[in-house]
Write a protein that holds these residues in place. Structure first.
Motif, PDB file in Angstrom:
ATOM      1  N   ALA A   1       0.812  -1.219   0.000  1.00  0.00           N
ATOM      2  CA  ALA A   1       0.000   0.000   0.000  1.00  0.00           C
ATOM      3  C   ALA A   1       0.846   1.270   0.000  1.00  0.00           C
ATOM      4  O   ALA A   1       0.407   2.299  -0.520  1.00  0.00           O
ATOM      5  N   TRP A   2       2.032   1.214   0.584  1.00  0.00           N
ATOM      6  CA  TRP A   2       2.827   2.441   0.733  1.00  0.00           C
ATOM      7  C   TRP A   2       3.151   3.113  -0.602  1.00  0.00           C
ATOM      8  O   TRP A   2       2.990   4.331  -0.741  1.00  0.00           O
ATOM      9  N   PRO A   3       3.582   2.379  -1.638  1.00  0.00           N
ATOM     10  CA  PRO A   3       3.861   3.063  -2.913  1.00  0.00           C
ATOM     11  C   PRO A   3       2.616   3.581  -3.613  1.00  0.00           C
ATOM     12  O   PRO A   3       2.735   4.341  -4.584  1.00  0.00           O
TER      13      PRO A   3
ATOM     14  N   ALA B   1       9.897  -0.934   2.279  1.00  0.00           N
ATOM     15  CA  ALA B   1      10.379  -2.043   3.108  1.00  0.00           C
ATOM     16  C   ALA B   1      10.628  -1.582   4.539  1.00  0.00           C
ATOM     17  O   ALA B   1      10.289  -2.277   5.502  1.00  0.00           O
ATOM     18  N   LEU B   2      11.220  -0.392   4.686  1.00  0.00           N
ATOM     19  CA  LEU B   2      11.494   0.125   6.027  1.00  0.00           C
ATOM     20  C   LEU B   2      10.195   0.430   6.765  1.00  0.00           C
ATOM     21  O   LEU B   2      10.042   0.113   7.951  1.00  0.00           O
ATOM     22  N   VAL B   3       9.236   1.029   6.069  1.00  0.00           N
ATOM     23  CA  VAL B   3       7.947   1.350   6.680  1.00  0.00           C
ATOM     24  C   VAL B   3       7.238   0.077   7.135  1.00  0.00           C
ATOM     25  O   VAL B   3       6.675   0.016   8.233  1.00  0.00           O
ATOM     26  N   ALA B   4       7.296  -0.967   6.304  1.00  0.00           N
ATOM     27  CA  ALA B   4       6.606  -2.209   6.632  1.00  0.00           C
ATOM     28  C   ALA B   4       7.206  -2.856   7.884  1.00  0.00           C
ATOM     29  O   ALA B   4       6.479  -3.299   8.785  1.00  0.00           O
ATOM     30  N   VAL B   5       8.526  -2.901   7.960  1.00  0.00           N
ATOM     31  CA  VAL B   5       9.166  -3.530   9.122  1.00  0.00           C
ATOM     32  C   VAL B   5       8.952  -2.697  10.379  1.00  0.00           C
ATOM     33  O   VAL B   5       8.655  -3.243  11.468  1.00  0.00           O
ATOM     34  N   ILE B   6       9.096  -1.377  10.272  1.00  0.00           N
ATOM     35  CA  ILE B   6       8.887  -0.514  11.442  1.00  0.00           C
ATOM     36  C   ILE B   6       7.440  -0.603  11.918  1.00  0.00           C
ATOM     37  O   ILE B   6       7.159  -0.694  13.123  1.00  0.00           O
TER      38      ILE B   6
END
Length: 785
Positions: free
Chosen positions: A194-196, A212-217
């Motif tokens: 969803a982020w992009p 990727a960073l947003v998903a892991v955080i």
């Protein structure tokens, strides 16, 4: 003062020897921002890939740091980012399972030494000879293996060592799934997808943070706030970090392991370097770097693998995701890659408490998504178009069921077999229609097919008309001579023989002559100059000069014109004669009015891929449309517009400007009060475009793909928009627009780049979008105005 010294003035400095300049290490701001972006992507992916291989999680950080610093400093592709790659996951996991972790590090060192040897032998270009279908199939097989293995961790379990074992145990894993792990994995995948896709204008700012960073955080924070009990990242003390050891086991097995690691690392890195070159070459704005030195890149990858293996890190290769982010973030030198590696080192030393809060299920979901993306639909479409699906399928299944090296060897074997089949399988058919003998040759024409071809050719009766259609991409010398000998023999006996290449549409009729120019119809567009024999050229020159009294010298322009017409009559006329005869009977029915500049570099039929009867073309200096109602207005353009809309019933009108337009240059350089020459009087219709550009009330038109290069290009884009406004003022155009039977388009053609841009709707400004190379018939290529 020495007699040789130059005279001093009162402003000149004293003549002293300047101290040697110290070379200072300077990092561009673009490299810093690119390094941060790549670091934010590399950190979670490095941990995830280490988790997927079964190696210590710190090994991923070691490989990322070494890949950035060592390969970035030594490698031959400055913008490629190296580190632990998803393509190496299956290979490394298999090595750890067979030999253990320390032995795997030793194998990595040996693979690095092998890469150094290959780099010194300068064989890097040879790796590019591997069929792309094999490479795509290898990546797809590795992606399937990764996705299936990580699915078990996503569900709260642990994977087995092979794909088949993971598939067999999947039903049992579904029966005992861990809800907390499943929720964290689903949250990670949701954020990753969803982020992009966050809509603008907020998305334009938020998308600068890697998904990727947003998903892991997001998963880490949610798990901490919810107090979920989950397996998390465990980074032991660096004091207990295992270094490389000597591998033990059968020599043949160790050699195979080293060769497999060397092959996968090298091929992935070299193909990645070629891809980075293409990305960097198509980029505008940041300074461009030179082309990659593939042999040096192989040396850099070898050095990185030696250091990474010795320090207890994963194997290193060029990583497409990080390299793409590096280029797109504006990196201008290898400093961005090295700085990203330094940031990984800092994170590995200072951010251990934060990294240990990450749930393993989140990293598994991230790596699973990467594995799924390695099965690229674009690659499947490409191999389908080139009829290499058997190679792709064999490689993919071989990697999944047998292993990476076995799958690649199987794919290469199928590729060779397919090439031999195509080379030897030639079909020759013969049929007669209305007295004309048609022979069609399907496949490659080699010496193996000459007997079959010769038998079919000699079945054609003497004195008849024959057409030979060649439907293949290769013809060797033996087949060529056989065809030419038969053609000469058949025409000598009173028949006619025509050879037609179905791929290019080029026909060759009759016998060849040394005095005839055999230029193809398109060669004048390539600045071609036909090298005719000297005797023939002198004969043509004398013949051309015979009718000019008092001047025995031939005129080159007349001679070139006559040669061009002769080439058309010989090569192009047979291809278009039937179509032109139909148009002569039915009359012209063009669907578009194309209004463009008179510049000789704009070949409308070439840049629009149109043929006879497709376009109604109006050309003038500056692609100008005089507005109606002005005194002393030029009526020729208005008459053409009225005729095209009201009589021919065209469905669209395109105004096309171009780069380096002389009319726009003249407008910019015009001096007030200059003499009213015919050119100046005509260019007054472009003055509204100049006023539109300089009034500052509206944002000037722009190109979506890159910044506008200079004032001439900016005025050319503005002129297209302004002339469309003039066009709407014409009564016939306004009436057709109101009825919905007409569309207007703006177009800009960059001559030097051979790229076309169509005018679309931007956010408050006119934006020209580049027409993609993969647009097919019926697809949307631009917005109508």
């Amino acid at each position: 003062m020495s007699a040789c010294a130059p005279p001093r003035t009162e402003h000149s400095p004293p003549h002293t020897t300047p101290p040697p300049r110290r070379r200072r290490f300077r990092v561009e701001s673009a490299d810093v921002s690119a390094a941060v972006a790549v670091f934010l992507i590399a950190l979670p992916l490095s941990l995830g890939i280490a988790l997927a291989t079964g190696a210590p999680l710190q090994a991923g950080l070691v490989a990322a740091a070494v890949g950035g610093i060592v390969a970035g400093r030594i490698g031959g592709c400055p913008l490629q980012v190296s580190g632990p790659a998803a393509g190496l996951t299956v290979v490394t996991a298999d090595l750890i399972h067979q030999y253990g972790w320390r032995a795997t590090c030793g194998i990595t060192v040996l693979a690095g030494l092998a890469q150094l040897g290959l780099g010194c032998l300068k064989v890097a270009r040879g790796a590019l000879a591997v069929s792309p279908a094999v490479v795509h199939g290898m990546l797809a097989g590795i992606g399937v293996t990764i996705a299936v293995a990580q699915l078990h961790i996503v569900l709260g379990g642990s994977p087995d060592s092979s794909v088949l074992a993971n598939l067999r145990s999947l039903p049992a894993q579904l029966a005992r799934l861990d809800p907390a792990a499943l929720v964290m994995s689903a949250l990670t995948l949701t954020l990753l997808l969803a982020w992009p896709r966050i809509p603008d204008p907020a998305g334009r700012l938020l998308r600068k943070v890697p998904a990727a960073l947003v998903a892991v955080i997001g998963a880490t924070v949610t798990a901490a706030l919810a107090g979920l009990t989950l397996p998390r990242v465990d980074l032991p003390s660096w004091r207990s970090h295992a270094l490389a050891g000597l591998p033990e086991g059968p020599t043949l097995g160790i050699v195979a392991a080293v060769l497999t690691t060397t092959l996968v690392c090298s091929v992935q890195s070299l193909l990645g370097a070629v891809a980075v070159d293409k990305l960097a070459a198509g980029r505008t704005g940041p300074a461009r770097v030179g082309r990659s030195d593939l042999d040096r890149e192989l040396l850099g990858q070898g050095a990185a693998n030696i250091v990474s293996g010795a320090l207890g890190g994963l194997p290193v290769a060029g990583v497409a995701v990080r390299s793409t982010a590096n280029v797109n973030s504006g990196a201008v030198s290898r400093n961005s890659t090295m700085l990203h590696g330094a940031l990984v080192v800092i994170a590995a030393l200072l951010l251990v408490p934060l990294l240990e809060q990450i749930p393993l299920a989140s990293l598994a979901a991230l790596v699973m998504a990467v594995g799924i993306q390695m099965v690229s639909l674009n690659h499947i479409r490409t191999v389908t178009r080139h009829r290499e699906v058997p190679v792709y399928a064999a490689t993919t299944l071989g990697v999944v069921c047998l292993g990476v090296l076995e799958g690649v060897l199987l794919g290469i074997a199928v590729a060779v077999a397919l090439a031999l089949h195509r080379l030897t399988h030639t079909r020759v058919t013969h049929e007669e229609k209305e007295g004309v003998h048609h022979l069609r040759v399907r496949g490659q024409l080699t010496f193996l097919a000459v007997p079959r071809l010769s038998r079919a050719l000699h079945r054609v009766p003497h004195g008849t008309r024959a057409v030979v259609e060649l439907d293949g991409s290769f013809m060797d010398h033996a087949a060529y001579e056989s065809l030419q000998d038969w053609q000469n023999s058949h025409t000598a006996r009173g028949g006619s023989a025509e050879l037609k290449d179905r791929r290019t549409g080029v026909r060759t009729a009759g016998t060849s002559s040394s005095t005839v120019c055999r230029c193809r119809p398109w060669t004048p567009w390539r600045n071609h100059r036909c090298d005719m024999p000297v005797a023939a050229a002198r004969k043509d020159a004398a013949k051309g000069a015979a009718d000019r009294s008092g001047d025995s010298r031939p005129r080159p322009d007349t001679h070139e014109l006559a040669r061009g017409i002769s080439s058309f009559q010989r090569n192009t006329a047979p291809l278009v004669r039937d179509e032109l005869a139909r148009l002569a009977r039915e009359g012209q029915r063009p669907s578009q009015l194309f209004l463009t500049c008179a510049d000789s570099r704009l070949v409308t039929s070439m840049i629009t891929a149109s043929g006879p009867g497709d376009l109604f073309v109006v050309r003038n200096v500056g692609n100008l449309v005089p507005p109606p109602g002005q005194e002393h207005a030029d009526d020729s353009v208005a008459a053409a517009i009225e005729y095209a809309v009201d009589v021919l019933g065209v469905r669209s009108i395109t105004v096309c400007g171009h780069s380096g337009c002389g009319a726009m240059q003249a407008l910019l350089a015009a001096e007030p009060g200059a003499a009213a020459t015919p050119l100046r009087r005509w260019l007054r219709y472009g003055e509204p475009s100049l006023a539109r550009l300089t009034d500052g009330h509206a944002e000037p038109p722009r190109l979506a793909a890159r910044p506008v290069t200079d004032a001439v290009e900016e005025l050319s884009l503005t002129n297209v928009v302004q002339q469309l406004a003039h066009l709407r003022a014409h009564e016939s155009v306004a009436r057709a627009l109101a009825a919905g039977s007409l569309e207007l388009h703006g177009m800009y053609f960059h001559v030097g780049e051979a790229r076309a841009y169509l005018l679309g709707d931007g956010a408050g400004a006119e934006v020209f979008h580049e027409v993609r190379e993969d647009v097919r018939e019926g697809a949307e290529v631009g917005s109508s105005l």
